[in-house]
Design a protein around this motif. Structure first.
Motif, mmCIF file in Angstrom:
data_model
loop_
_atom_site.group_PDB
_atom_site.id
_atom_site.type_symbol
_atom_site.label_atom_id
_atom_site.label_comp_id
_atom_site.label_asym_id
_atom_site.label_seq_id
_atom_site.Cartn_x
_atom_site.Cartn_y
_atom_site.Cartn_z
ATOM 1 N N SER A 94 0.684 -1.233 0.043
ATOM 2 C CA SER A 94 -0.111 0.107 0.020
ATOM 3 C C SER A 94 0.868 1.363 -0.133
ATOM 4 O O SER A 94 1.926 1.243 0.559
ATOM 5 C CB SER A 94 -0.787 0.097 1.207
ATOM 6 N N TYR A 95 0.526 2.413 -0.741
ATOM 7 C CA TYR A 95 1.355 3.324 -0.962
ATOM 8 C C TYR A 95 0.401 4.705 -0.476
ATOM 9 O O TYR A 95 -0.757 4.791 -0.578
ATOM 10 C CB TYR A 95 1.829 3.614 -2.489
ATOM 11 N N LYS A 96 1.158 5.739 -0.113
ATOM 12 C CA LYS A 96 0.585 7.179 0.294
ATOM 13 C C LYS A 96 0.572 7.745 -1.086
ATOM 14 O O LYS A 96 -0.683 8.433 -1.417
ATOM 15 C CB LYS A 96 1.495 7.718 1.267
ATOM 16 N N CYS A 100 -2.639 2.343 -5.685
ATOM 17 C CA CYS A 100 -2.783 0.997 -5.398
ATOM 18 C C CYS A 100 -4.145 0.865 -4.945
ATOM 19 O O CYS A 100 -4.962 1.842 -5.298
ATOM 20 C CB CYS A 100 -1.889 0.752 -4.139
ATOM 21 N N ALA A 101 -4.608 -0.227 -4.382
ATOM 22 C CA ALA A 101 -5.995 -0.372 -4.331
ATOM 23 C C ALA A 101 -6.589 0.762 -3.361
ATOM 24 O O ALA A 101 -7.737 1.074 -3.583
ATOM 25 C CB ALA A 101 -6.260 -2.020 -4.050
ATOM 26 N N GLN A 117 -15.230 2.907 1.431
ATOM 27 C CA GLN A 117 -15.894 2.273 0.287
ATOM 28 C C GLN A 117 -15.191 1.211 -0.508
ATOM 29 O O GLN A 117 -15.786 0.266 -0.966
ATOM 30 C CB GLN A 117 -16.696 3.274 -0.464
ATOM 31 N N GLN A 118 -13.891 1.480 -0.714
ATOM 32 C CA GLN A 118 -12.894 0.639 -1.334
ATOM 33 C C GLN A 118 -13.143 -0.976 -0.698
ATOM 34 O O GLN A 118 -13.078 -1.803 -1.413
ATOM 35 C CB GLN A 118 -11.421 0.909 -1.369
ATOM 36 N N GLY A 349 -7.895 -7.052 -3.602
ATOM 37 C CA GLY A 349 -7.835 -6.049 -5.008
ATOM 38 C C GLY A 349 -7.002 -7.027 -6.099
ATOM 39 O O GLY A 349 -6.546 -8.222 -6.002
ATOM 40 N N ASP A 350 -7.054 -6.344 -7.260
ATOM 41 C CA ASP A 350 -6.437 -6.881 -8.338
ATOM 42 C C ASP A 350 -4.723 -7.019 -8.188
ATOM 43 O O ASP A 350 -4.203 -7.916 -8.994
ATOM 44 C CB ASP A 350 -6.539 -6.098 -9.699
#
Lengths: 500, 517
Positions: A94-96, A100-101, A117-118, A349-350
Motif C-alpha cells: 500500500s502506498y501514500k 494502489c487499491a 467504500q473501497q 484487490g487486483d
C-alpha cells in the motif's frame, strides 16, 4: 437550528416490513454528529475550502508505504506449503503517493463509521456471490464481538429478554447482562437449536409476568460455539418462518462460516466461473440469503480465516439498521483502522489475491482444519471412545468438538426425586471434579457449565440445564502433537475417573 | 501486567463513581478457567480449550512500514517536500522483533499486548510521571472517552464541561440520559471559580451532584485555549474538595506553540528529556488521588486512521475498562500495536526520534498558525468586522464576529423572561453568515454547534448573558495547506464585507425577527 437536513432524516426503508419498533430507546434518542453533517456538506460542493474540520493533512502522515509478505497462491495446497515453510511468497504493498487499491492517504484519514467504500465494495461483492442478499448494506466492524455487542445496544432495552441457544458463547451473552438484557435459552440437539422449542417459548410467553416478548434471536449457525453443530437448511427455513411469525430480529453470528468440511468443489465451475462461485454452490445457505424481510443482521469476521489481531469484520443488514449502527459507531469506537482496511483492499484487490484467490486460501484452510478434525476423531476413537465413557459427534464445520461424558455409568452418579427446578442430579459436581482431574493430568478442556444459559422460565418437570452439563468443548486448532498427547491424557484420566 | 508504578493498589476508593452498568459487568467467564490453568502451574499443559487459529496459519510472514528517518534537523519539512531519507520498521512472524507478528495477531488481553502496553506506559512515565496509574489501550480518543462515559455515567447524571465543547463527544452520552452543564470560559479557558459555584449551588432535587468534569486542557476544542498551570492546580483542588473525576482529553498535548525549540544534541536521551520538560504539566502528573483519566491519542501526531490511543487511570478504572473492552470491541488491532512498539523500540525511532518528529510537527503547525494569522491580519482584520485569537496550542482558531455592527442586529433588555433565552438575534445572524461563507466557497464551524445548552436552574447571577447571545464566533483551522489557508482568508474577508454591507431592504424580515425575540 438545523443547518442542513441529514440523509438519515431523508432515508426511507424500501422494505415491506417496518422494523423500526425493534430499536432501543437509546438508539431512537441518538442524534447525528453535527460536525460530520457539515463535513459531508463541505464535500458536496467542488472547490469549497473546508476550514471547519481539524483533520491533520495527509502530507504529515509518517508512513509512505507498507509491504505485507504473504503466501503465494501459486500452488495446489497453499496452506500446507505455508505451514511447512515451503511456500513461495508475494509482496503486496500500500502506498501514500503511488497508485494502489486503497491509498494510505485515504486509509489513514478520518472517515465515517461504516468504513471506506473501497473495502465495503469488495465485501459486498463477496456477499453477493455467496449469499445474494435481497437488499442489504455492508458496514465494516472491528470483529464479531464488537458488532454483536453493538447490536445489543441497538436493539436491547433494560428488561428485554433475548433468545439464544441453551449452550452458547457466554462471554458474549454476559456482555448483554449489564445492559439489563436477560437471556431465554432454546433447547438444542445434534442439529443445533430446535425450532419447535423456539416456537413454544414464544407461544407460551406471558408478557404480564415475563416482560416484553423476546424480539431478538442470537445464533451461531455454523460450528455453533460450544456444541460444534451446524444448522441444516430445513431448520434455517423453519427458524426464519418462526421469526416472521413472531417478528424476531436474527443476529447471525458466523465467524466459522468458511471452515466447512466435506465440501466437493466442482473443478468445472472453478474453471468457468472462478473459485468464489464454485465455493458458493456448496456452502450452506445463510439466514442472510433468505432475508426478504430485512430482519437478519449477519456478522462476518476475518478473525478465524486471517488472524484474530486483524480486528476487522463486516456487518450486513438492511439500510435502515445499517445507518443506526453506523451512527452508534460514530458515537463510540469510530471506523476501523487504516492498516486493516489497506491490507484487505490490497489482498482482495487486483494486485493481490483477489476474491477468488482469497476463497482458494480459505478452502485450503478448510482442508487443513479438516485434516486436524479427522486426526482428532481418529485418536479420540482409539484412546477415549473405545471405553464408552465419552462420545462425540463429528463436527461438520469449525473448530469445536462437543464431547459427551456418559456420567450415568459413574458409580457416584446420583439422581434425586424432587423436581422443583433445581438440579436433580450431581452432574455439575462430578464434571467439576473431572475438569480438575484433567487439569492435574495436564489437559485443559472447557466444561459445558461455562456456556450454560439458565433462563427465566420455570423448567417443566424439573428440567434444569445443570443436569445436562455433562460435556466438554474441545478444539483441534493446536498442533498434531497437542491433539495426540491431549487425547491420550483424556483417555487415561477418564478411565481412572470411572473405574477407580 | 505492566503499570507505570509497581504498586497495584489505589490511593483512595473511588468505586462510588461507577455506573450500574460498570458495576454489573462480569469478567469473561473463560477467565476463571484460565486462572485455574495458571494455578495448576503446568507449563506443558495440552491446551485443547482455545478456539484460536494457530500462528502458523496467519497468511503473512513480515510487515514493513516505510517512514521518515528522523536524523535530520527538520524531519517534517523534509518529509513534506520529498527530500527526506526514509527508514523501515519491520515486524516478523518468526524472527525477533520488538513485537512479533506471531504474538501481535493472536487474541489477547483487553488492555492490549504487553509489549505495546509497556512501550506506552514508559512513554507516559517519561512525560507525566504519574503517581500510581495503569495504562489501557484504546481505539483512539472517541473510543476511550465514550467508554469512560459509560463507565461513570448513570441515566439522569449531570456532567460538567466547557460551555463551548466538541459535540462529537458530548452528543454521545445524551442518548443514554446523561445531561451536560456548560461552565463559563474566558481567554484562559474554563474558569475554576465557576466550576465551584455550580457545585456549591447544586440543588439535590435536580439529581446527583455532578461528579464528572470533561475538559480538553491543551488547544481546547473549539476555542483554542490552553489552561495555565495555576488553573490546573485550582481545578485539581476543586476536584478533591467536591469529589470529581476529571477526564483529561489531550490529543493536542504535543502541539504546544511559542516554546523555545530544543536543539538537536549529540547526547542520547537529552533531546527527549529537554523536550518533555518544555511541555506544560498535565493534570495526570498531579493526580495523587487517582481521580484523573487521561486520554491520549496518536490521531493528531501520527494519523487519524491509526485508531490507537491509551488511557492512564487508577487501577480500579483500569480493570473496569479492560472488562468493558473484553465485553465489546476487544483489544486494538495488531497492526497499530506493532507499528507503535517498533517505532519506540531499539530498531525504530526510539524516544529521541519520536520527540524529534513531534517537535518538527509542532514547528510545522506553528508556521501554519502564524501564516493564517498573518493572512487574517491582511485580509480580514482591516474590515473591522472580525477578530481572532492567538492559540497557544492545537489546530484551531476562534474567529469572533462583531455582529453588533450589522444593520440587522437587534437587541433588547431582559424583560424578566427566562434567564437563558436570548435577547439578541445573534444566532440568526450566525446562521446567515455561515450560509454567506458557503456562497463564497469557504467553510468554518459556527460556534452554535459547540454551545452547550444552558439550564436556567444553573444561572445564579442576575448579570448572566445567555450563551445564545455569545455565539458570535466561528472555529477555523490551520491544518490545511498554505494555499487553502490563503484562499480561505481572502474568501472570509470578502464574505464578511458583503454580509455586513448588504442592502438594508429587509424590513419585512425585521418584523419576523422582532416577533421571535
Amino acid at each position: 437550528m438545523v443547518y442542513f437536513a441529514t440523509s438519515a432524516e431523508n432515508s426511507k426503508t424500501s422494505y415491506k416490513v417496518d422494523l423500526s419498533h425493534h430499536l432501543s430507546r437509546e438508539t431512537r434518542a441518538r442524534q447525528p454528529n453535527p460536525i460530520k453533517t457539515i463535513w459531508k456538506i463541505a464535500q458536496t460542493k467542488v472547490g469549497t475550502i473546508n476550514m471547519g474540520n481539524g483533520d491533520p493533512h495527509n502530507t504529515l502522515y509518517p508512513i509512505s508505504k507498507i509491504d505485507f509478505v504473504v503466501p503465494s497462491l501459486d500452488q495446489p495446497n497453499p496452506v500446507q506449503a505455508w505451514k511447512e515453510g515451503n511456500s513461495k511468497t508475494d509482496i503486496i504493498s500500500s502506498y501514500k503517493d503511488e497508485s494502489c487499491a486503497l491509498s494510505l492517504k485515504t486509509a489513514f484519514a478520518y472517515g465515517t463509521g461504516a468504513g471506506l467504500q473501497q473495502v465495503r465494495g469488495v465485501l459486498a461483492d463477496l456477499n453477493n456471490r455467496i449469499h445474494s442478499p435481497p437488499n442489504h448494506t455492508v458496514s465494516l466492524s472491528l470483529g464479531n464481538a464488537d458488532s454483536l455487542t453493538k447490536c445489543f445496544r441497538l436493539f436491547g432495552d433494560p428488561g428485554d429478554s433475548f433468545l439464544c441457544e441453551e449452550f452458547t458463547f457466554s462471554p458474549m451473552t454476559n456482555a448483554a447482562l449489564p445492559l439489563g438484557i436477560k437471556w431465554e435459552p432454546i433447547k438444542m440437539d445434534k442439529g443445533g437449536l430446535i425450532p419447535a422449542d423456539m416456537d413454544k417459548i414464544l407461544t407460551n410467553w406471558d408478557e404480564r409476568t415475563q416482560g416484553r416478548r423476546p424480539h431478538v434471536l442470537y445464533t451461531v449457525p455454523c460450528s455453533q460455539n460450544p456444541t460444534g453443530s451446524t444448522l441444516p437448511f430445513e431448520r434455517r427455513k423453519s427458524i426464519y418462518e418462526i421469526a416472521r411469525k413472531w417478528d424476531i430480529i436474527i443476529l447471525e453470528d458466523d465467524p466459522y462460516y468458511f471452515l466447512q468440511y466435506g465440501l466437493n468443489v466442482d473443478q468445472f465451475i472453478v474453471e468457468q466461473h472462478g473459485f468464489t462461485r464454485a465455493l458458493a454452490s456448496v456452502l450452506p445457505r445463510s439466514f442472510l440469503s433468505m432475508d426478504y424481510d430485512g430482519r437478519v443482521v449477519r456478522l462476518d469476521s476475518f478473525s478465524k480465516i486471517v488472524a484474530p489481531g486483524m480486528r476487522l469484520g463486516w456487518v450486513t443488514a438492511n439500510n435502515f439498521f445499517a445507518e443506526k449502527l453506523d451512527s452508534l459507531t460514530d458515537s463510540s469506537s469510530q471506523h476501523p483502522h487504516g492498516f486493516g482496511q489497506a491490507f484487505i483492499a490490497e489482498l482482495l484487490g487486483d494486485g493481490g489475491w483477489g476474491l477468488d484467490g482469497f476463497m482458494k486460501w480459505t478452502k485450503s484452510l478448510c482442508d487443513e482444519y479438516q485434516r486436524r478434525r479427522d486426526l482428532f476423531m481418529d485418536v479420540f476413537r482409539r484412546e477415549v471412545g473405545i471405553n464408552g465413557f465419552a462420545t462425540a459427534e463429528v463436527p461438520k464445520s469449525g473448530m469445536f468438538v462437543w464431547i459427551k461424558i456418559n456420567l450415568e455409568h459413574h458409580a457416584r452418579y446420583r439422581v434425586v426425586k424432587e423436581s422443583n427446578g433445581d438440579p436433580r442430579t450431581n452432574t455439575a459436581a462430578l464434571m467439576d471434579e473431572l475438569f480438575r482431574t484433567l487439569l492435574d493430568s495436564g489437559l485443559v478442556l472447557i466444561p459445558a457449565s461455562t456456556f450454560a444459559i439458565t433462563g427465566s422460565l420455570s423448567p417443566p418437570s424439573g428440567d434444569c440445564i445443570l443436569d445436562r452439563v455433562n460435556y466438554f468443548r474441545a478444539t483441534f486448532v493446536g498442533t498434531d502433537e497437542t491433539i495426540c498427547d491431549g487425547l491420550k491424557i483424556f483417555g487415561r484420566t477418564i478411565e481412572q475417573f470411572f473405574c477407580f | 501486567m505492566p503499570t507505570v508504578n509497581p504498586r497495584n493498589v489505589d490511593s483512595i476508593d473511588l468505586s462510588h463513581h461507577l455506573s450500574t452498568e460498570a458495576r454489573d459487568r462480569l469478567p469473561n467467564p473463560m477467565k476463571d478457567v484460565w486462572r485455574m490453568v495458571q494455578g495448576a502451574n503446568k507449563p506443558d499443559i495440552a491446551n485443547m480449550a482455545n478456539g484460536d487459529p494457530h500462528h502458523s496459519l496467519y497468511p503473512f510472514r513480515k510487515m514493513s512500514f516505510e517512514v521518515p528517518a528522523v536524523n535530520q534537523a527538520d524531519p517534517v519539512s523534509s518529509w513534506r517536500n520529498g527530500s527526506s531519507d526514509t527508514q523501515f520498521f519491520h515486524s516478523y512472524k518468526d524472527q525477533p522483533s520488538a513485537l512479533s507478528l506471531r504474538n501481535a495477531f493472536q487474541y489477547t488481553h483487553g488492555a492490549g499486548l504487553p509489549e505495546c502496553q509497556k512501550a506506552l506506559s514508559d512513554l507516559t512515565q517519561f512525560f507525566h510521571s504519574p503517581p500510581n496509574h495503569a495504562v489501557t489501550l484504546t481505539l483512539g480518543n472517541s473510543d476511550g472517552i465514550t467508554k469512560v462515559f459509560r463507565m461513570l455515567g448513570e441515566r439522569g447524571d449531570h456532567f460538567l464541561t466547557d460551555e463551548f465543547s466538541f459535540p462529537g463527544m458530548t452528543n454521545a452520552p445524551l442518548s443514554y440520559g446523561i445531561k451536560w452543564l456548560g461552565i463559563k470560559m474566558d481567554k484562559g479557558g474554563i474558569i475554576p471559580g465557576e466550576i465551584e459555584r455550580v457545585l456549591q449551588h447544586w440543588d439535590p432535587r435536580r439529581g446527583r451532584r455532578p461528579h464528572v468534569l470533561y475538559i480538553v486542557p491543551v488547544g481546547q476544542n473549539p476555542t483554542g485555549t490552553t489552561l495555565s498551570l495555576q488553573r490546573r492546580k485550582e481545578i485539581y483542588a476543586i476536584a478533591r474538595r467536591w469529589d470529581l473525576i476529571i477526564i483529561e482529553d489531550d490529543p493536542y498535548y504535543f502541539l504546544q506553540y511559542d516554546l523555545p525549540p530544543v536543539t538537536a544534541s549529540a547526547e542520547k536521551g537529552e533531546f527527549s528529556e529537554k523536550f518533555a520538560q518544555s511541555l506544560i504539566p498535565s493534570l495526570l502528573s498531579m493526580d495523587v488521588d487517582g481521580r484523573v483519566l487521561r486520554i491520549d491519542s496518536f490521531s493528531k501526531i501520527l494519523a487519524p486512521g491509526m485508531r490507537l490511543g491509551w488511557i492512564s487511570s487508577n487501577h480500579l478504572f483500569h480493570h473496569k475498562l479492560v472488562t468493558y473492552t473484553d465485553s465489546g470491541p476487544q483489544h486494538p488491532h495488531a497492526f497499530g500495536q506493532v507499528f507503535v512498539t517498533e517505532m519506540l523500540g531499539k530498531n525504530g525511532w526510539q524516544m529521541d526520534g519520536f520527540c524529534r518528529w513531534i517537535q518538527s510537527l509542532r514547528v510545522d503547525y506553528q508556521r501554519r498558525r502564524d501564516f493564517l494569522l498573518e493572512a487574517f491580519r491582511r485580509e480580514v482584520e482591516p474590515t473591522g468586522y472580525a477578530s481572532i485569537n492567538v492559540p497557544e496550542a492545537g489546530m484551531f482558531v476562534w474567529v469572533t464576529v462583531n455582529f453588533d455592527r450589522h444593520p440587522r442586529y437587534r437587541s433588547r433588555s431582559n424583560r424578566g423572561g427566562s434567564s437563558v433565552s436570548p435577547r439578541t438575534n445573534t444566532e440568526l445572524l450566525l446562521h446567515d453568515l455561515f450560509k454567506k461563507f458557503m456562497d463564497f466557497d469557504v467553510v468554518l464551524m459556527p460556534s452554535a454547534i459547540f454551545a452547550m445548552e444552558e439550564d436556567p436552574l444553573s444561572v445564579v447571577s442576575p448579570h448572566h448573558i445567555p450563551i445564545r447571545d455569545r455565539i458570535n464566533s466561528f472555529r477555523g483551522t490551520f491544518a490545511g495547506t498554505e494555499e487553502t489557508i490563503e484562499k480561505g482568508m481572502i474568501r472570509l474577508g470578502r464574505a464578511l464585507r458583503e454580509f455586513f454591507e448588504e442592502a438594508a431592504d429587509t424590513s419585512h424580515l425585521e418584523h419576523k425577527i422582532m416577533a421571535h425575540l
